[in-house]
Design a protein around this motif. Structure first.
Motif, PDB file in Angstrom:
ATOM      1  N   PHE A   1       0.845  -1.186   0.000  1.00 31.81           N
ATOM      2  CA  PHE A   1       0.000   0.000   0.000  1.00 31.81           C
ATOM      3  C   PHE A   1       0.882   1.239   0.000  1.00 31.81           C
ATOM      4  CE2 PHE A   1      -2.485   3.290   2.202  1.00 31.81           C
ATOM      5  CZ  PHE A   1      -3.511   3.404   1.287  1.00 31.81           C
ATOM      6  N   ASP A   2       0.786   2.019  -1.054  1.00 32.07           N
ATOM      7  CA  ASP A   2       1.541   3.265  -1.157  1.00 32.07           C
ATOM      8  C   ASP A   2       0.768   4.183  -2.087  1.00 32.07           C
ATOM      9  OD1 ASP A   2       3.291   5.366  -1.507  1.00 32.07           O
ATOM     10  OD2 ASP A   2       5.029   4.106  -1.927  1.00 32.07           O
ATOM     11  N   LEU A   3       0.204   5.240  -1.542  1.00 31.89           N
ATOM     12  CA  LEU A   3      -0.620   6.149  -2.344  1.00 31.89           C
ATOM     13  C   LEU A   3       0.152   6.836  -3.460  1.00 31.89           C
ATOM     14  CD1 LEU A   3      -2.828   7.814   0.411  1.00 31.89           C
ATOM     15  CD2 LEU A   3      -3.501   6.103  -1.271  1.00 31.89           C
ATOM     16  N   THR A   4       1.465   6.902  -3.351  1.00 32.23           N
ATOM     17  CA  THR A   4       2.247   7.600  -4.370  1.00 32.23           C
ATOM     18  C   THR A   4       2.793   6.671  -5.444  1.00 32.23           C
ATOM     19  OG1 THR A   4       4.268   7.453  -3.048  1.00 32.23           O
ATOM     20  CG2 THR A   4       2.895   9.417  -2.741  1.00 32.23           C
ATOM     21  N   GLY A   5       2.493   5.385  -5.391  1.00 36.75           N
ATOM     22  CA  GLY A   5       2.936   4.457  -6.423  1.00 36.75           C
ATOM     23  C   GLY A   5       4.376   4.015  -6.234  1.00 36.75           C
ATOM     24  N   ASP A   6       4.875   3.295  -7.203  1.00 42.53           N
ATOM     25  CA  ASP A   6       6.234   2.770  -7.168  1.00 42.53           C
ATOM     26  C   ASP A   6       7.172   3.797  -7.802  1.00 42.53           C
ATOM     27  OD1 ASP A   6       8.647   1.299  -8.041  1.00 42.53           O
ATOM     28  OD2 ASP A   6       7.547  -0.450  -7.328  1.00 42.53           O
ATOM     29  N   LYS A   7       8.168   4.200  -7.092  1.00 42.72           N
ATOM     30  CA  LYS A   7       9.099   5.234  -7.571  1.00 42.72           C
ATOM     31  C   LYS A   7       9.813   4.823  -8.860  1.00 42.72           C
ATOM     32  CE  LYS A   7       8.434   7.720  -3.824  1.00 42.72           C
ATOM     33  NZ  LYS A   7       7.019   7.730  -3.617  1.00 42.72           N
ATOM     34  N   ARG A   8       9.963   3.527  -9.099  1.00 40.45           N
ATOM     35  CA  ARG A   8      10.669   3.071 -10.291  1.00 40.45           C
ATOM     36  C   ARG A   8       9.908   3.375 -11.578  1.00 40.45           C
ATOM     37  NH1 ARG A   8      11.454  -2.875  -7.946  1.00 40.45           N
ATOM     38  NH2 ARG A   8       9.316  -2.382  -7.391  1.00 40.45           N
ATOM     39  N   SER A   9       8.593   3.461 -11.500  1.00 34.50           N
ATOM     40  CA  SER A   9       7.810   3.662 -12.721  1.00 34.50           C
ATOM     41  C   SER A   9       8.125   4.996 -13.386  1.00 34.50           C
ATOM     42  CB  SER A   9       6.309   3.524 -12.442  1.00 34.50           C
ATOM     43  OG  SER A   9       5.877   4.480 -11.509  1.00 34.50           O
ATOM     44  N   ALA A  10       8.376   6.034 -12.606  1.00 33.45           N
ATOM     45  CA  ALA A  10       8.694   7.342 -13.194  1.00 33.45           C
ATOM     46  C   ALA A  10       9.969   7.270 -14.030  1.00 33.45           C
ATOM     47  CB  ALA A  10       8.830   8.406 -12.104  1.00 33.45           C
ATOM     48  N   GLY A  11      10.982   6.579 -13.540  1.00 31.63           N
ATOM     49  CA  GLY A  11      12.219   6.429 -14.292  1.00 31.63           C
ATOM     50  C   GLY A  11      12.019   5.614 -15.559  1.00 31.63           C
ATOM     51  N   LEU A  12      11.197   4.592 -15.485  1.00 30.40           N
ATOM     52  CA  LEU A  12      10.909   3.778 -16.667  1.00 30.40           C
ATOM     53  C   LEU A  12      10.158   4.581 -17.724  1.00 30.40           C
ATOM     54  CD1 LEU A  12       9.910   0.455 -14.901  1.00 30.40           C
ATOM     55  CD2 LEU A  12      11.980   0.880 -16.231  1.00 30.40           C
ATOM     56  N   VAL A  13       9.167   5.347 -17.293  1.00 29.17           N
ATOM     57  CA  VAL A  13       8.404   6.179 -18.227  1.00 29.17           C
ATOM     58  C   VAL A  13       9.320   7.203 -18.881  1.00 29.17           C
ATOM     59  CG1 VAL A  13       6.582   7.933 -18.387  1.00 29.17           C
ATOM     60  CG2 VAL A  13       6.175   5.791 -17.134  1.00 29.17           C
ATOM     61  N   GLU A  14      10.179   7.823 -18.094  1.00 34.60           N
ATOM     62  CA  GLU A  14      11.131   8.793 -18.646  1.00 34.60           C
ATOM     63  C   GLU A  14      12.021   8.142 -19.700  1.00 34.60           C
ATOM     64  OE1 GLU A  14      15.028  11.295 -17.201  1.00 34.60           O
ATOM     65  OE2 GLU A  14      13.457  10.891 -15.717  1.00 34.60           O
ATOM     66  N   ALA A  15      12.511   6.950 -19.417  1.00 33.34           N
ATOM     67  CA  ALA A  15      13.387   6.244 -20.370  1.00 33.34           C
ATOM     68  C   ALA A  15      12.629   5.883 -21.651  1.00 33.34           C
ATOM     69  CB  ALA A  15      13.960   4.990 -19.722  1.00 33.34           C
ATOM     70  N   VAL A  16      11.377   5.472 -21.533  1.00 29.99           N
ATOM     71  CA  VAL A  16      10.580   5.128 -22.723  1.00 29.99           C
ATOM     72  C   VAL A  16      10.406   6.352 -23.604  1.00 29.99           C
ATOM     73  CG1 VAL A  16       8.283   4.457 -23.515  1.00 29.99           C
ATOM     74  CG2 VAL A  16       9.410   3.139 -21.724  1.00 29.99           C
ATOM     75  N   TYR A  17       9.999   7.459 -23.024  1.00 35.20           N
ATOM     76  CA  TYR A  17       9.793   8.665 -23.825  1.00 35.20           C
ATOM     77  C   TYR A  17      11.110   9.170 -24.427  1.00 35.20           C
ATOM     78  CZ  TYR A  17       4.852   9.215 -22.862  1.00 35.20           C
ATOM     79  OH  TYR A  17       3.497   9.030 -22.811  1.00 35.20           O
ATOM     80  N   ARG A  18      12.195   9.045 -23.683  1.00 31.15           N
ATOM     81  CA  ARG A  18      13.504   9.439 -24.210  1.00 31.15           C
ATOM     82  C   ARG A  18      13.867   8.574 -25.415  1.00 31.15           C
ATOM     83  NH1 ARG A  18      15.948   9.688 -19.450  1.00 31.15           N
ATOM     84  NH2 ARG A  18      16.858   7.632 -19.643  1.00 31.15           N
ATOM     85  N   SER A  19      13.549   7.293 -25.348  1.00 34.05           N
ATOM     86  CA  SER A  19      13.874   6.399 -26.463  1.00 34.05           C
ATOM     87  C   SER A  19      13.047   6.726 -27.708  1.00 34.05           C
ATOM     88  CB  SER A  19      13.657   4.935 -26.066  1.00 34.05           C
ATOM     89  OG  SER A  19      12.286   4.610 -26.010  1.00 34.05           O
ATOM     90  N   LEU A  20      11.870   7.292 -27.529  1.00 31.02           N
ATOM     91  CA  LEU A  20      11.025   7.675 -28.666  1.00 31.02           C
ATOM     92  C   LEU A  20      11.562   8.908 -29.390  1.00 31.02           C
ATOM     93  CD1 LEU A  20       7.482   7.127 -27.116  1.00 31.02           C
ATOM     94  CD2 LEU A  20       8.718   5.615 -28.697  1.00 31.02           C
ATOM     95  N   GLU A  21      12.328   9.730 -28.680  1.00 30.19           N
ATOM     96  CA  GLU A  21      12.882  10.956 -29.282  1.00 30.19           C
ATOM     97  C   GLU A  21      13.987  10.649 -30.271  1.00 30.19           C
ATOM     98  OE1 GLU A  21      14.231  13.187 -25.931  1.00 30.19           O
ATOM     99  OE2 GLU A  21      12.203  13.599 -25.217  1.00 30.19           O
ATOM    100  N   GLY A  22      14.766   9.618 -30.013  1.00 32.60           N
ATOM    101  CA  GLY A  22      15.963   9.362 -30.784  1.00 32.60           C
ATOM    102  C   GLY A  22      15.720   8.479 -31.924  1.00 32.60           C
TER     103      GLY A  22
END
Length: 159
Positions: free
Chosen positions: A138-159
Motif C-alpha cells: 500500500f503506497d498512495l504515491t505508487g512505485d518510484k521506479r515507474s517514473a524512471g521507466l516512463v522517462e526512459a521510454v519517452y527518451r527512447s522515442l525521441e531518438g
C-alpha cells in the motif's frame, strides 16, 4: 490522518475489513480469484499490448475509435480526491495526468494500480505502457521506479 476510522482506511479495507492491504493479496488463491474491483492480475507485456490496442492497431486489432480515445482522455472530474488525499483527475473510465506518473504525455490515460503497478496509453506517442511489481503493498504515491521507466521510454522515442 490515516487512522483506522479515516475515510481512506475505511475505503481501502471495505465495510467488513476483509479487503485491508495486508500480505493476503500476495497469496495464490487470492490472485486467481475473480474480484473485478480488487484484483486485476496480469503481466506488464499484456497490459502494454492492451493499452497500445486502445490507441492503435496491434495484430490487426484496434479497440477504441479516435472519438472514444478523445473522450477517454478528456477531463471529466478534477480536484482533491477525498479518499486518496491527492490531486485527482479523471477521464471516462481512466485516470489522467498527473495521477499516472510525471513525464507521460498530456493526453495519456490509464490506471495506476495498487502495489505500484502502472498501465497507460498515450495516443499522441501511439504508446502502450505496462509496469507491474511482484508484491502487493500500500503506497498512495505508487512505485518510484515507474517514473524512471516512463522517462526512459519517452527518451527512447525521441531518438
Amino acid at each position: 490522518m490515516l487512522g483506522a476510522e479515516s475515510l481512506t482506511a475505511r475505503v481501502m479495507s471495505g465495510p467488513s475489513g476483509l479487503f485491508a492491504y495486508t500480505d493476503m493479496w500476495n497469496r495464490a488463491e487470492i490472485l486467481v480469484a475473480e474480484m473485478p474491483s480488487s484484483n486485476g492480475v496480469g503481466n506488464a507485456r499484456a497490459l502494454a499490448r492492451l493499452y497500445a490496442a486502445l490507441v492503435g492497431e496491434v495484430d490487426g486489432v484496434r479497440i477504441l475509435s479516435d472519438a472514444t480515445v478523445r473522450a477517454a482522455s478528456a477531463v471529466q472530474s478534477e480536484g482533491p480526491d477525498q479518499v486518496l488525499i491527492l490531486p485527482a483527475r479523471y477521464g471516462l473510465g481512466f485516470t489522467l495526468p498527473p495521477m499516472l506518473v510525471p513525464g507521460c504525455g498530456d493526453r495519456s490515460f490509464g490506471h495506476p494500480g495498487a502495489g505500484g503497478s502502472l498501465a497507460f496509453a498515450d495516443p499522441d506517442a501511439r504508446l502502450g505502457f505496462g509496469y507491474v511489481t511482484t508484491r502487493m503493498k500500500f503506497d498512495l504515491t505508487g512505485d518510484k521506479r515507474s517514473a524512471g521507466l516512463v522517462e526512459a521510454v519517452y527518451r527512447s522515442l525521441e531518438g
